[in-house]
Write a protein that holds these residues in place. Sequence first.
Motif, PDB file in Angstrom:
ATOM      1  N   ASP A 182       0.814  -1.208   0.000  1.00  0.00           N
ATOM      2  CA  ASP A 182       0.000   0.000   0.000  1.00  0.00           C
ATOM      3  C   ASP A 182       0.850   1.262   0.000  1.00  0.00           C
ATOM      4  OD1 ASP A 182      -2.298  -1.493   0.004  1.00  0.00           O
ATOM      5  OD2 ASP A 182      -2.526  -1.488   2.188  1.00  0.00           O
ATOM      6  N   LEU A 202      -3.524   3.720   3.403  1.00  0.00           N
ATOM      7  CA  LEU A 202      -4.481   2.668   3.061  1.00  0.00           C
ATOM      8  C   LEU A 202      -5.611   3.219   2.198  1.00  0.00           C
ATOM      9  CD1 LEU A 202      -4.739   0.787   6.486  1.00  0.00           C
ATOM     10  CD2 LEU A 202      -3.393   0.154   4.484  1.00  0.00           C
ATOM     11  N   ALA A 205      -4.195   4.102  -1.369  1.00  0.00           N
ATOM     12  CA  ALA A 205      -3.955   2.883  -2.152  1.00  0.00           C
ATOM     13  C   ALA A 205      -5.261   2.210  -2.551  1.00  0.00           C
ATOM     14  CB  ALA A 205      -3.080   1.928  -1.350  1.00  0.00           C
TER      15      ALA A 205
END
Length: 287
Positions: A182, A202, A205
Motif C-alpha cells: 500500500d 491505506l 492505495a
Amino acid sequence: PGPHHGLRPGGAARTFCARCAGGRRRRREPRRPACLARVAAARRRARCRRKRRQRRRRRARRCAIFRAAARSNAARGCGLAALGLRPCSPAACLRPACARYARVHRRQTRAAQVLMSNLFDVYGFELFELGFFNSDPHPGNVLVMPDGRLGLIDYGQCKRISVELQAALAEVIVAVAEDAPDAVVAAAFRKTGFRSEHDDELFTAAIARVMLSRVDPRMMRGKARKELFGSDKIAHFPPDLMSVWRAVALLRGSALSLRCNISPAECWREKASRLLQARRAALAGGV
C-alpha cells in the motif's frame, strides 16, 4: 322473506343467528383448529411457486432484450451477430444447464473477451503513446465491424494529458498490476496530484486499486464503501485524472455488461513499463 330465503344457489340451507333481523348476516360457525405445521408448509410452497414464476418472467424478459439487441446489431451489420454468433432459443435461455446454451455462452464470452482486450489495447496506446484519448468511450461509440474489427466514433470529448501525468499514471498502473504494498501504491498515486484529508496510505492505495484493478464485488456493498470513506475523504482529485477515471469506468462497465471483469492495470502494464523505461533512458541521456 320469500320461500327460498336462506337457501344457497345449490339448494343447501344456510343457518342464521336469531339476532340477524331477517337473516342479513350469516352466523359464524367455529373453525376447526388447523395444524400450524401444515399451514407453514403451504405458505412455503406458495412462496416457492411465486419465486419460480418471478424468475421465469425475469429470464424471459432478459432473453427478449438479448434477442432484440442481436436482431438490431445484425440489421446494422455490427455486434456479436456479425461474428457469426446467434442468441440461443428461448427454451435454451430458460434452461441454463443445457449443453447448447453452455456452448453458445462460451463462444460469446470468448468473443467478448477478445473485443474488450482489443479496446483496452487501443486506449492504452492513446494514453501512453499518444497522450491524447477519447474520454467518452460508452458502448454507443464503439462499433463491431462485420470482419470483427472495432470502429471507434464520436471523438468529441477528447483530452490531452501531460508527460508528467503520463509517467505518474504509468507508475500507479505498474504498482497496482504487480500488487505492490500500500505504501508504494499510495506514493505513486500521490504523484498524479491526488490528495486526501488525512493523507492515509491505506485510503489512497484503496482508491488507486478501485480505479485501476478489477471490479471487486465487495466494494459494491454499502458497508464496505462506508468503511473506506469513513477513514478518510478525498481532498483534491486532479481534473485531468478525472477524465482518465471516466474513460476507465466506461470501459469496465462495457466489459462487465459482456461478463468480462478486466483489470486496466494488467492490460496497460506493458505499455506503462515501456513508457517508464523510455523516460528513465531519456533522463539518463540528458544527464
